[in-house]
Motif scaffolding. Sequence first.
Motif, mmCIF file in Angstrom:
data_model
loop_
_atom_site.group_PDB
_atom_site.id
_atom_site.type_symbol
_atom_site.label_atom_id
_atom_site.label_comp_id
_atom_site.label_asym_id
_atom_site.label_seq_id
_atom_site.Cartn_x
_atom_site.Cartn_y
_atom_site.Cartn_z
ATOM 1 N N MET A 1 3.388 -21.770 -42.897
ATOM 2 C CA MET A 1 2.450 -21.297 -41.882
ATOM 3 C C MET A 1 2.880 -19.946 -41.333
ATOM 4 N N MET A 2 4.195 -19.723 -41.201
ATOM 5 C CA MET A 2 4.687 -18.446 -40.694
ATOM 6 C C MET A 2 4.345 -17.309 -41.654
ATOM 7 N N ARG A 3 4.437 -17.564 -42.947
ATOM 8 C CA ARG A 3 4.088 -16.541 -43.941
ATOM 9 C C ARG A 3 2.602 -16.232 -43.919
ATOM 10 N N ARG A 4 1.762 -17.244 -43.751
ATOM 11 C CA ARG A 4 0.322 -17.014 -43.688
ATOM 12 C C ARG A 4 -0.058 -16.205 -42.451
ATOM 13 N N ILE A 5 0.566 -16.516 -41.321
ATOM 14 C CA ILE A 5 0.271 -15.777 -40.091
ATOM 15 C C ILE A 5 0.663 -14.319 -40.243
ATOM 16 N N ALA A 6 1.836 -14.062 -40.841
ATOM 17 C CA ALA A 6 2.319 -12.682 -40.983
ATOM 18 C C ALA A 6 1.465 -11.866 -41.938
ATOM 19 N N GLN A 7 0.916 -12.511 -42.963
ATOM 20 C CA GLN A 7 0.141 -11.793 -43.967
ATOM 21 C C GLN A 7 -1.284 -11.502 -43.525
ATOM 22 N N HIS A 8 -1.818 -12.273 -42.595
ATOM 23 C CA HIS A 8 -3.221 -12.126 -42.223
ATOM 24 C C HIS A 8 -3.416 -11.616 -40.799
ATOM 25 N N THR A 9 -2.378 -11.128 -40.160
ATOM 26 C CA THR A 9 -2.507 -10.567 -38.827
ATOM 27 C C THR A 9 -1.931 -9.156 -38.808
ATOM 28 N N LYS A 10 -2.343 -8.386 -37.819
ATOM 29 C CA LYS A 10 -1.904 -6.998 -37.709
ATOM 30 C C LYS A 10 -1.273 -6.767 -36.339
ATOM 31 N N GLY A 11 -0.569 -5.657 -36.244
ATOM 32 C CA GLY A 11 0.021 -5.272 -34.977
ATOM 33 C C GLY A 11 1.421 -5.785 -34.743
ATOM 34 N N HIS A 12 2.116 -6.197 -35.797
ATOM 35 C CA HIS A 12 3.493 -6.679 -35.669
ATOM 36 C C HIS A 12 4.268 -6.242 -36.901
ATOM 37 N N PRO A 13 5.600 -6.151 -36.799
ATOM 38 C CA PRO A 13 6.409 -5.683 -37.937
ATOM 39 C C PRO A 13 6.900 -6.795 -38.845
ATOM 40 N N LEU A 14 6.286 -7.971 -38.808
ATOM 41 C CA LEU A 14 6.791 -9.091 -39.601
ATOM 42 C C LEU A 14 6.619 -8.870 -41.098
ATOM 43 N N LYS A 15 5.623 -8.084 -41.493
ATOM 44 C CA LYS A 15 5.397 -7.880 -42.923
ATOM 45 C C LYS A 15 6.534 -7.113 -43.574
ATOM 46 N N ASP A 16 7.259 -6.334 -42.777
ATOM 47 C CA ASP A 16 8.343 -5.530 -43.330
ATOM 48 C C ASP A 16 9.670 -6.280 -43.413
ATOM 49 N N THR A 17 9.753 -7.491 -42.848
ATOM 50 C CA THR A 17 11.001 -8.230 -42.876
ATOM 51 C C THR A 17 11.117 -9.001 -44.183
ATOM 52 N N LYS A 18 12.304 -8.952 -44.776
ATOM 53 C CA LYS A 18 12.549 -9.652 -46.032
ATOM 54 C C LYS A 18 12.757 -11.141 -45.829
ATOM 55 N N ILE A 19 12.894 -11.582 -44.587
ATOM 56 C CA ILE A 19 13.220 -12.971 -44.339
ATOM 57 C C ILE A 19 12.048 -13.891 -44.647
ATOM 58 N N LEU A 20 10.815 -13.337 -44.677
ATOM 59 C CA LEU A 20 9.660 -14.168 -44.996
ATOM 60 C C LEU A 20 9.654 -14.591 -46.454
#
Length: 289
Positions: free
Chosen positions: A163-182
Amino acid sequence: MKNMDKYDYCLLDSATTHSIFNNKIYFSSVTLCKAQVKTIAGSAEIIDGSGNATIVLPNGTTLHIENALISGRSNKNLLSFKDVRRNGYHLETLVENTVECLCVTSYVMDKRIVHEKFEATASGLYCVQIRAFESYATMPWKLVNPDIHGLWHDRLGHPGTTMMRRIAQHTKGHPLKDTKILMSNEYFCESCSQGKLIIKPSIEKVGYESPSFLQRIHGDICGPIHPASGPFRYFMVLVDASCRWSHVCLLSTRNVAFARLLAQIIKLRAHFPDYPIKKLLMSIVQHWE
């Protein structure tokens, strides 16, 4: 203004363990961290973070530096000899016209090539002109928080990995997409682990015994309670080992525990004369303030 054309001054030092820069344009990204540096006046927290930096020397020699430090309060930049050697260059000193120079050299087919030459200052130090790498000077600077994934994981209510990966991939305005931890399973959440922990029942120490009613009673005295429940700061719990019968009484002090226990035993013997009490196991659990 083009930052790539702006030169800054840097000191070459053979004793330092890390290169330190005071401008963010030399870094591709910076990880926030606080570190103390020991100076003559004592230790001071002047390090703002660390990251990979790239600098360009006057003749175009490019140096890639891993784990360089950034300090916005530092007056000068500091380049370590160790980082120059890691890029495959050698540092040699020579004297030209009674002037001491430091040369950045390399050897190709046993041929010595001088890439850079720096003259020593009056203090004996080597001052070098550096500029930012072109791609770093024109790209937006990224400030990375090492615990950004944990911060958003907590804000979103501790969702699972999928669920955390889906939220990061489909939302904007946060730097989660750039983290390798996902893309890995290296993240550990203590709260999630405690919530999903399954504790197996303990093995019975007395497996062959099947006590009858009131044959064995366990008792605990706990306290002091904070905040107190009126005049009561302790409580006593009595539990029968054979069934779910229990009794709880409040105590103002532990000195009245024996009187309350004796009164409860008298009531049990009066109500259940056919079931005598054979064993009474008491323990005291005290929480210090």
